[in-house]
Scaffold this motif. Structure first.
Motif, PDB file in Angstrom:
ATOM      1  N   ALA A 199       2.755  40.905   0.523  1.00 54.60           N
ATOM      2  CA  ALA A 199       3.674  40.231  -0.396  1.00 54.60           C
ATOM      3  C   ALA A 199       3.593  38.726  -0.162  1.00 54.60           C
ATOM      4  N   ASP A 200       3.292  37.986  -1.223  1.00 51.47           N
ATOM      5  CA  ASP A 200       3.207  36.527  -1.150  1.00 51.47           C
ATOM      6  C   ASP A 200       3.392  35.986  -2.564  1.00 51.47           C
ATOM      7  N   PRO A 201       4.024  34.808  -2.706  1.00 55.52           N
ATOM      8  CA  PRO A 201       4.216  34.257  -4.056  1.00 55.52           C
ATOM      9  C   PRO A 201       2.926  33.770  -4.708  1.00 55.52           C
ATOM     10  N   LEU A 202       1.910  33.417  -3.917  1.00 50.92           N
ATOM     11  CA  LEU A 202       0.724  32.757  -4.466  1.00 50.92           C
ATOM     12  C   LEU A 202      -0.410  33.741  -4.724  1.00 50.92           C
ATOM     13  N   PRO A 203      -0.924  33.768  -5.964  1.00 54.05           N
ATOM     14  CA  PRO A 203      -2.011  34.705  -6.288  1.00 54.05           C
ATOM     15  C   PRO A 203      -3.231  34.529  -5.392  1.00 54.05           C
ATOM     16  N   GLU A 204      -3.579  33.282  -5.037  1.00 54.26           N
ATOM     17  CA  GLU A 204      -4.767  33.071  -4.206  1.00 54.26           C
ATOM     18  C   GLU A 204      -4.598  33.656  -2.809  1.00 54.26           C
ATOM     19  N   SER A 244     -11.456  16.848  11.079  1.00 56.00           N
ATOM     20  CA  SER A 244     -11.460  16.046  12.299  1.00 56.00           C
ATOM     21  C   SER A 244     -10.022  15.773  12.741  1.00 56.00           C
ATOM     22  N   LEU A 245      -9.864  15.306  13.968  1.00 59.12           N
ATOM     23  CA  LEU A 245      -8.524  14.978  14.462  1.00 59.12           C
ATOM     24  C   LEU A 245      -7.874  13.907  13.594  1.00 59.12           C
ATOM     25  N   ASP A 246      -8.665  12.977  13.075  1.00 57.33           N
ATOM     26  CA  ASP A 246      -8.115  11.912  12.237  1.00 57.33           C
ATOM     27  C   ASP A 246      -7.531  12.434  10.922  1.00 57.33           C
ATOM     28  N   GLU A 247      -7.918  13.653  10.548  1.00 59.60           N
ATOM     29  CA  GLU A 247      -7.426  14.243   9.288  1.00 59.60           C
ATOM     30  C   GLU A 247      -6.259  15.203   9.510  1.00 59.60           C
ATOM     31  N   VAL A 248      -5.664  15.169  10.707  1.00 56.55           N
ATOM     32  CA  VAL A 248      -4.662  16.175  11.059  1.00 56.55           C
ATOM     33  C   VAL A 248      -3.434  16.122  10.148  1.00 56.55           C
ATOM     34  N   ASN A 249      -2.979  14.923   9.764  1.00 57.29           N
ATOM     35  CA  ASN A 249      -1.798  14.837   8.902  1.00 57.29           C
ATOM     36  C   ASN A 249      -2.073  15.427   7.520  1.00 57.29           C
ATOM     37  N   GLU A 250      -3.284  15.191   7.008  1.00 52.12           N
ATOM     38  CA  GLU A 250      -3.647  15.792   5.719  1.00 52.12           C
ATOM     39  C   GLU A 250      -3.677  17.317   5.836  1.00 52.12           C
ATOM     40  N   GLY A 251      -4.135  17.813   6.982  1.00 54.17           N
ATOM     41  CA  GLY A 251      -4.152  19.258   7.204  1.00 54.17           C
ATOM     42  C   GLY A 251      -2.755  19.851   7.163  1.00 54.17           C
ATOM     43  N   PHE A 252      -1.794  19.175   7.797  1.00 56.38           N
ATOM     44  CA  PHE A 252      -0.416  19.665   7.767  1.00 56.38           C
ATOM     45  C   PHE A 252       0.197  19.520   6.371  1.00 56.38           C
ATOM     46  N   ASP A 253      -0.218  18.501   5.605  1.00 54.87           N
ATOM     47  CA  ASP A 253       0.251  18.381   4.227  1.00 54.87           C
ATOM     48  C   ASP A 253      -0.176  19.598   3.400  1.00 54.87           C
ATOM     49  N   LYS A 254      -1.413  20.048   3.611  1.00 52.89           N
ATOM     50  CA  LYS A 254      -1.893  21.236   2.891  1.00 52.89           C
ATOM     51  C   LYS A 254      -1.090  22.470   3.298  1.00 52.89           C
ATOM     52  N   MET A 255      -0.719  22.524   4.580  1.00 50.13           N
ATOM     53  CA  MET A 255       0.100  23.652   5.032  1.00 50.13           C
ATOM     54  C   MET A 255       1.458  23.649   4.339  1.00 50.13           C
ATOM     55  N   ARG A 256       2.055  22.466   4.192  1.00 54.53           N
ATOM     56  CA  ARG A 256       3.344  22.381   3.498  1.00 54.53           C
ATOM     57  C   ARG A 256       3.215  22.862   2.053  1.00 54.53           C
ATOM     58  N   ALA A 257       2.083  22.553   1.427  1.00 52.22           N
ATOM     59  CA  ALA A 257       1.857  22.999   0.043  1.00 52.22           C
ATOM     60  C   ALA A 257       1.708  24.515  -0.020  1.00 52.22           C
ATOM     61  N   GLY A 258       1.230  25.111   1.079  1.00 50.23           N
ATOM     62  CA  GLY A 258       1.217  26.569   1.211  1.00 50.23           C
ATOM     63  C   GLY A 258       0.103  27.290   0.498  1.00 50.23           C
ATOM     64  N   SER A 259      -0.904  26.573   0.002  1.00 52.29           N
ATOM     65  CA  SER A 259      -1.865  27.230  -0.879  1.00 52.29           C
ATOM     66  C   SER A 259      -3.090  27.810  -0.181  1.00 52.29           C
ATOM     67  N   HIS A 260      -3.309  27.470   1.098  1.00 48.58           N
ATOM     68  CA  HIS A 260      -4.488  28.067   1.734  1.00 48.58           C
ATOM     69  C   HIS A 260      -4.178  28.497   3.159  1.00 48.58           C
ATOM     70  N   ALA A 261      -5.177  29.112   3.808  1.00 45.57           N
ATOM     71  CA  ALA A 261      -4.964  29.681   5.143  1.00 45.57           C
ATOM     72  C   ALA A 261      -5.124  28.612   6.215  1.00 45.57           C
ATOM     73  N   ARG A 262      -5.879  28.878   7.262  1.00 43.29           N
ATOM     74  CA  ARG A 262      -5.927  28.005   8.433  1.00 43.29           C
ATOM     75  C   ARG A 262      -6.833  26.788   8.249  1.00 43.29           C
ATOM     76  N   SER A 263      -6.316  25.626   8.666  1.00 42.57           N
ATOM     77  CA  SER A 263      -7.154  24.447   8.902  1.00 42.57           C
ATOM     78  C   SER A 263      -7.421  24.403  10.396  1.00 42.57           C
ATOM     79  N   VAL A 264      -8.665  24.109  10.771  1.00 50.56           N
ATOM     80  CA  VAL A 264      -9.031  24.032  12.190  1.00 50.56           C
ATOM     81  C   VAL A 264      -9.580  22.638  12.475  1.00 50.56           C
ATOM     82  N   VAL A 265      -8.970  21.940  13.443  1.00 51.09           N
ATOM     83  CA  VAL A 265      -9.461  20.642  13.882  1.00 51.09           C
ATOM     84  C   VAL A 265     -10.632  20.882  14.829  1.00 51.09           C
ATOM     85  N   MET A 266     -11.768  20.231  14.534  1.00 51.53           N
ATOM     86  CA  MET A 266     -12.954  20.340  15.363  1.00 51.53           C
ATOM     87  C   MET A 266     -13.142  19.066  16.163  1.00 51.53           C
TER      88      MET A 266
END
Length: 362
Positions: free
Chosen positions: A212-217, A338-360
């Motif tokens: 059960a999830d609100p998002l079709p994707e 990358s670590l420098d993109e970590v805030n953008e990764g958390f922004d995507k999490m707030r949007a809720g539309s995809h699964a895991r982002s992994v910092v390399m």
């Protein structure tokens, strides 16, 4: 000196800066971090929903390579590939000796009062260590009972997500619920933890696995990972749909988001004698309950922190499941950043539309 993502003030994102790590104490391990998954639990602290001593370095879903060990460490050695786990265990308390390691409060795994902090800024200002790990950093300094060595053939980006999402989701199925083949499992919320729960339910031989999830994707991802049926979690008749699909309600209703409505849906979808399991970090003022008729019907409600894992045993087994093609970690990882993109990764999490982002790292 290591580059790290530092939380200075909740609600203002993370700041990339340098930290100093102390020398390993007798039971500590210094690790070169190679990958760290972004988890919703971090976001609760970053956004201020849960309190934490500041400044601190978040991150708790990680894999890396051991650089150095303390004088008493026997479980890992330099060069070992390891996965970390936030539920460090002391091995001596009531919970550890009765097999409930995930409930250990780990007093023996923390630095003694008055000792040098594990992490500090260049000027000596202490930096708090989040969840015993602080993995959004080029290096981690952790207790030996917060990591386990794994097969060096295992890709470290996939290994990282085992450290929290998969340990929690799969551990819930295998340990907390001990799902019997043929039982019906509902998973509410198809983020990293929910998807791992669905995948483990398939491995365990669940009869029907309802996502059960609100998002079709997200519902489509759930099908890839083993869901036999999907439901829009926000539909007015979501519980009715789940009860119809399952033929009277589910054996296990697993909440993997941390929201009141999703917990209520897990409870509302239970059959007589069924159990609701709350995995998500709920807002601190939330309460989940069973009504009088639920109790008369033998329904149960429980938490399963970190999947009630036995991580020194569970983690190598989960790695083996991946290497044998049983556990699908590739689908869970949506992007590598990358670590420098970590805030953008958390922004995507707030949007809720995809699964895991992994910092390399590297």
């Amino acid at each position: 000196m290591a580059k790290a993502a530092i939380l200075e003030k909740p609600g203002e994102g993370l700041v990339i800066g340098d930290i100093e790590l102390a020398d390993p104490a007798p039971h500590e391990v210094l690790i070169d971090t190679k990958a760290c998954g972004l988890c919703h639990s971090d976001l609760h602290f970053i956004d201020g929903a849960y309190p934490h001593a500041l400044p601190c370095v978040p991150g708790h879903e990680a894999a890396g390579v051991v650089r150095a060990v303390g004088s008493e460490v026997r479980t890992v050695k330099p060069g070992d590939h390891v996965v970390s786990c936030l539920s460090a265990f002391c091995g001596q308390c009531e919970f550890c000796v009765t097999g409930r390691m995930a409930l250990c409060l780990g007093a023996g795994t923390r630095r003694a009062k008055g000792a040098d902090p594990r992490l500090a800024r260049a000027d000596g200002t202490p930096v708090a260590q989040m969840l015993n790990l602080s993995a959004l950093s080029e290096q981690m300094l952790i207790h030996e009972n917060a990591c386990v060595a794994i097969d060096k053939e295992m890709p470290l980006d996939r290994a990282a997500v085992i450290g929290c999402a998969v340990t929690t989701g799969a551990g819930t199925i295998f340990n907390a619920c001990n799902v019997t083949p043929g039982e019906t499992v509902l998973v509410v919320g198809c983020g990293g933890v929910g998807l791992a729960t669905i995948n483990a339910a398939k491995i365990a031989g669940a009869g029907k696995v309802i996502a059960a999830d609100p998002l079709p994707e997200k519902r489509e991802l759930a099908k890839v990972l083993g869901a036999t049926h999907t439901v829009d979690a926000l539909a007015d008749d979501a519980a009715k749909q789940i009860i119809e699909i399952s033929g009277g309600g589910v054996d296990w209703g697993i909440e993997a988001v941390g929201r009141q409505a999703s917990a209520d849906l897990a409870v509302a979808s239970l059959k007589r004698g069924g159990t609701a399991v709350i995995l998500g970090m709920m807002p601190l003022d939330c309460k989940v309950g069973l009504g009088a008729m639920d109790l008369l019907g033998g329904k149960k409600l429980m938490g399963a922190i970190m999947g009630m894992n036995h991580f020194p045993v569970d983690l190598p087994r989960l790695v083996d499941f991946y290497m044998r093609g049983l556990l699908d970690l590739d689908t869970i990882i949506a992007e590598r950043i990358s670590l420098d993109e970590v805030n953008e990764g958390f922004d995507k999490m707030r949007a809720g539309s995809h699964a895991r982002s992994v910092v390399m790292f590297d």
